[in-house]
Design an enzyme around this catalytic site. Structure first.
Site, PDB file in Angstrom:
ATOM      1  N   LYS A 223     -21.521  89.975 -29.614  1.00 55.96           N
ATOM      2  CA  LYS A 223     -20.869  90.070 -28.192  1.00 55.96           C
ATOM      3  C   LYS A 223     -19.708  90.909 -28.581  1.00 55.96           C
ATOM      4  CE  LYS A 223     -18.912  86.974 -24.865  1.00 55.96           C
ATOM      5  NZ  LYS A 223     -18.876  85.502 -24.475  1.00 55.96           N
TER       6      LYS A 223
ATOM      7  N   SER B   5     -20.273  84.158 -19.767  1.00 57.12           N
ATOM      8  CA  SER B   5     -20.036  85.438 -20.353  1.00 57.12           C
ATOM      9  C   SER B   5     -20.881  86.435 -21.102  1.00 57.12           C
ATOM     10  CB  SER B   5     -18.746  85.463 -20.564  1.00 57.12           C
ATOM     11  OG  SER B   5     -18.495  84.754 -21.773  1.00 57.12           O
TER      12      SER B   5
ATOM     13  N   SER C  34     -20.523  79.888 -21.743  1.00 59.15           N
ATOM     14  CA  SER C  34     -20.659  80.990 -21.860  1.00 59.15           C
ATOM     15  C   SER C  34     -21.902  81.536 -22.861  1.00 59.15           C
ATOM     16  CB  SER C  34     -19.398  81.971 -22.362  1.00 59.15           C
ATOM     17  OG  SER C  34     -18.861  82.236 -21.044  1.00 59.15           O
TER      18      SER C  34
END
Lengths: 485, 487
Positions: free
Chosen positions: B78, B153, B177
């Site tokens: 990420k 996210s 997330s």
């Protein structure tokens, strides 16, 4: 000032701790590096960095707490104080707002012989900000983050000081204490100790407090006194001309000796304090506090008591020596060698040694004279191998040159005369030069023996070994009396 | 190769049936073929990846004794993790061009294990969002239906696994997330207990809630990854907590017979979606086949979780994001004339709307006069929720619950209604507030979209959760499904 105004002063003293690394990062705390040489990823607040608490700073704060009879808290928090400034890269300062490490405590001061106890509200740990440099360019500001994250102990007093003299006495007492505890180097030129002053005035001691004004970031005893004197006068003039004091923050201007408006109450920041979620609560257990208590340097008052009990120093001597770290260290080092009496040592510390320190403005630890050399010199006084006056001359040379006392004595020809035939000749000469005194002595005035010793010493320009001279004189006089028809 | 488990790939690498270069090249080819459709990968330096693979291959050719089980396997991260090998931007204009000089601890652990750092995944800006629509790089699309969101996210991470663009990814989970996008994309992801994986080098959103974790095709893969990622890191992170051991694969095959499973009625009572409910029931039945005993439990205070979370997280974010001021690094507006305009112009131009919204909410809630009403009260609710779970653990060993109230929604569906968007997090947030570990895994399909189920455990019981999920996956095959277009 037309009226006699009553002054109320409270102080916030920031002491920079002596840890090797910063409060929350591994950067060095050494003074004087090139800009940003001592700013690492954490100090620059790079994304992803986190604070890691320096436990040594906590221990130093506890040390201060134990010395000031403060309550060390079992659980402390570190909290964020949010504001924007270029020398504050995180956008917040980590401080202790909700659970400071120390509550309460006190420091005793003395102004014009009058003792007073100043109470501490609380003391907390916090990190320093960096420095903005506006001189470096006309259009840009330089940022130096070497100071960012430096460990500070902020000591917040109760508003208990009633004059600028008391305020200065309090700061001096704190300064002495933190240097003694070795938690701050006390170097005010380098900003190791900075003071925020809160001052208000009122018409009587029982009237409610007036509106206070804060003067920030003063870095010398002298400036604290100047700033307070100016500010008290300014406030008095406002009130006496029918004005109202505004709650505001001011700065002390060293050049003019005045205080200047910085910001008013309406510009005060909303710091949005909240517990720093990167730092869990820190629990301080009794064992930790006890271990620190065991390692505490002896407090000045304990030291004084020891000097009174063990060495029978006078109250005055013990008081002065114990209050000064350099003097106390020298006293303890030399007394441990057992080469001279405590009385001689105390007299010398407060006499020739204090004199040299004051005269040359050079502390003992910075001087060229080692404690062993002083001990040697004093032992020579005590066993009467050198006179006190000559010893003073020797000490002056030691201070200037750093040479050991034996060398100086030899070089200066101050070595003692102990050859018995020379001394006997001097005695005979003195007796024949003072027939009337000799006659009186013979008739029973025994006190005159001291006079003859003095004359012999004078004749020998102080170099005669007084012990031997005394012995030989006694023998000579005795034989004269025995010969008496 | 992209249908194999990490364990299988590891064995192929070990016996040199394939090289790390071949494996890495295979996934690079897939990225080149498929990423345009879903926009899951935002930075990749192909040459650098291949070089890293070569160096593992070289080590293996000399002596494979010191090599870890995951050596040579690509790991995509990420864009919130600091990496020295790619930019680290949090999908924000504020960090365009930012190059971290250090690796996050989780990255360092994986790099040291010989994993090939394989580029960065799209995400909601600064991890704020549940749809991946709040990205400076544009939205990521759900591989199961390109008109739908992948969740967020960690939406880029989840989509990259679902489309098999990489065998393993990292994610972060502040309010769901990792788990919500895992559910939306039909993959498996675990948020460990707060403190298991170091937060050093994870750009902070809400410090007291942020926790990194692995996302992959199966619970077993996640267990292998977590074993590399987790570590005690007291030199960098005071919120890191030492674990008894760091091998999360040891209990995968334990029997579930007699395990007490709690079904919180607050999660199951009011299903808006009957098809999701059916999937949940079917999954519970599978677990019963494995020998578990199910009981209904109650977590009465979780109903307040959204208000508490959307106070605490923005408060911490408003402070954490203060450092993005254009001063030392990151975006600085050319429109600034002095220090005040530098701050306001840089921050106004750099942050997207959702980030701004949360900074404003957090700043407001922390302001003097309000912080007792908001921040302190939210902390009290957080304590109540922790207490609810503590009570539950007296009665049950794990909790099963839906991960999300609906399947992946359409792109643009909620983007003008932040409150509705926030309500999508209702099932995932309580776990973060209580600092618990939880895993989401696929348990079926509703409306042709994957459905996720959460397994929640007591703090530090990652192994128990992974054990449950792995046992479920040994008797089901939902986790092996790949969207047709990416097969």
């Amino acid at each position: 000032m037309g009226k006699r105004w009553h002054v109320v002063i409270g102080l916030e003293v920031h002491a920079q701790l002596t840890t090797k690394t910063k409060l929350f990062s591994e950067s060095s705390t050494l003074y004087g590096a090139s800009p940003n040489d001592q700013a690492n990823y954490v100090d620059c607040a790079l994304p992803g960095t986190l604070p890691v608490l320096n436990r040594e700073a906590v221990h130093q704060a506890i040390r201060f707490g134990l010395a000031t009879h403060s309550e060390v808290q079992n659980r402390i928090s570190f909290d964020r104080k949010n504001y924007y400034y270029p020398d504050l890269p995180k956008g917040y300062q980590i401080t202790q707002h909700y659970r400071p490490i120390l509550q309460g405590g006190y420091v005793d001061i003395n102004v014009d012989g009058e003792a007073k106890r100043i109470h501490i509200h609380h003391s907390h740990l916090e990190e320093d900000a960096g420095k903005s440099n506006h001189d470096y360019s006309k259009t840009h500001t330089g940022i130096d983050l070497n100071r960012a994250g430096m460990p500070l102990l902020e000591i917040v007093s109760q508003p208990e000081m009633r004059s600028p003299q008391e305020a200065v006495a309090y700061i001096k007492a704190l300064h002495k204490l933190i240097v003694f505890l070795e938690i701050c180097d006390g170097n005010m030129q380098e900003g190791s100790m900075r003071v925020d002053v809160n001052v208000s005035i009122r018409e009587s001691e029982t009237a409610p407090f007036g509106t206070k004004v804060e003067i920030k970031n003063i870095n010398s005893f002298k400036f604290v006194e100047k700033a307070l004197n100016y500010e008290i006068l300014r406030q008095a003039e406002i009130l006496e001309s029918g004005g109202v004091i505004q709650q505001e923050t001011r700065l002390f201007d060293e050049a003019s000796g005045t205080t200047i408006f910085m910001r008013g109450k309406e510009d005060a920041h909303d710091y949005r304090y909240h517990k720093d979620p990167d730092i869990p609560y820190i629990d301080i257990d009794e064992a930790t506090i006890e271990a620190i208590r065991q390692q505490m340097p002896e407090s000045p008052s304990d030291k004084k008591q020891r000097y009174l009990d063990m060495y029978q120093l006078s109250d005055y001597d013990a008081g002065i020596i114990s209050q000064d770290k350099g003097f106390a260290t020298l006293f303890d080092q030399i007394i441990a060698l057992k080469t001279c009496t405590a009385k001689t040592l105390a007299n010398w510390i407060l006499g020739p040694i204090a004199g040299a320190v004051n005269k040359t403005n050079c502390s003992l630890s910075q001087s060229k004279v080692g404690f062993k050399a002083v001990a040697t010199l004093l032992s020579m006084i005590d066993d009467q191998t050198i006179s006190n006056n000559n010893a003073k001359l020797v000490f002056e040379k030691m201070w200037d040159t750093g040479k050991d006392p034996q060398t100086i004595i030899r070089e200066e020809g101050l070595e003692e005369i102990s050859d018995q035939s020379i001394i006997q000749a001097m005695i005979d000469q003195v007796l024949s030069e003072n027939p009337s005194q000799l006659e009186q002595y013979k008739q029973g005035n025994g006190k005159l023996a001291g006079f003859f010793v003095g004359q012999v010493m004078k004749k020998g320009q102080g170099k005669v070994n007084p012990k031997i001279a005394n012995q030989m004189l006694q023998t000579t006089l005795k034989s004269l009396l025995d010969d008496k028809p | 190769m992209h249908t194999k488990t990490l364990k299988a790939l590891s064995e192929l690498l070990k016996d040199k049936t394939i090289s790390s270069r071949e494996l890495t090249q295979h996934y690079i080819d897939r990225i080149d073929q498929y990423n345009d459709a879903i926009n899951a990968v935002v930075h990749i330096d192909r040459e650098r990846c291949l070089k890293a693979a070569d160096s593992v291959d070289q080590r293996r050719s000399q002596d494979d004794q010191g090599l870890s089980v995951l050596a040579g396997i690509p790991l995509m991260n990420k864009d919130i993790f600091c990496t020295v090998s790619e930019p680290t931007t949090c999908a924000s204009k504020a960090l365009q061009g930012y190059q971290s000089p250090f690796d996050a601890t989780i990255i360092k652990n994986c790099r040291d294990a010989g994993m090939v750092m394989f580029g960065k995944c799209n995400m909601d800006e600064f991890a704020m969002g549940g749809s991946n629509e709040n990205s400076f790089y544009g939205p990521t699309k759900n591989p199961w239906d390109l008109s739908r969101v992948p969740g967020g996210s960690s939406g880029g991470s989840a989509a990259a696994i679902a489309a098999r663009l990489t065998p393993a990814v990292t994610g972060t989970d502040t309010g769901g997330s990792i788990r919500q996008p895992s559910a939306f994309c039909g993959i498996t992801g675990i948020k460990p207990s707060y403190g298991v994986i170091s937060r050093y080098g994870v750009v902070a959103f809400a410090s007291s809630l942020d926790q990194a974790g692995p996302m992959a095709c199966s619970a077993e893969d996640c267990a292998l990854l977590l074993s590399q990622m987790a570590s005690y890191d007291p030199a960098h992170d005071m919120t890191s907590v030492r674990q008894q051991d760091y091998d999360y694969t040891t209990n995968l095959n334990d029997s579930l017979k007699g395990l007490r499973v709690g079904l919180p009625k607050e999660y199951f009572d009011h299903f808006a979606d009957a098809d999701i409910e059916k999937c949940m029931q079917a999954a519970i039945d599978e677990f019963k086949k494995l020998g578990v005993e199910c009981v209904e439990i109650s977590l009465p205070d979780v109903k307040h979780c959204i208000s508490a979370y959307y106070t605490i997280a923005p408060c911490e974010a408003s402070s954490n994001l203060a450092r993005f001021d254009g001063n030392i690094y990151g975006y600085r507006s050319p429109n600034s004339r002095d220090i005040d305009s530098m701050y306001s112009a840089s921050r106004s131009e750099a942050f997207g709307n959702e980030v701004k919204r949360r900074i404003v909410m957090g700043t407001y809630a922390l302001s003097s006069g309000y912080s007792n009403d908001y921040y302190s009260k939210a902390q009290n609710i957080r304590n109540l929720i922790r207490h609810d779970f503590d009570e539950a653990w007296q009665k049950v060993d794990i909790i099963l619950a839906p991960t999300t109230p609906s399947v992946a929604f359409k792109i643009d569906q909620f983007c003008n209604d932040p409150i509705k968007m926030y309500q999508q997090d209702v099932f995932t947030i309580p776990v973060n507030l209580a600092e618990l570990p939880a895993l989401s895994m696929p348990v079926g399909f509703a409306h042709q979209m994957p459905v996720g189920m959460q397994i929640i455990g007591p703090r530090w019981q990652e192994k128990r959760i992974l054990n449950c999920a792995h046992q479920f996956q040994t008797i089901t095959d939902w986790h092996t499904r790949i969207p047709e277009q990416f097969a």
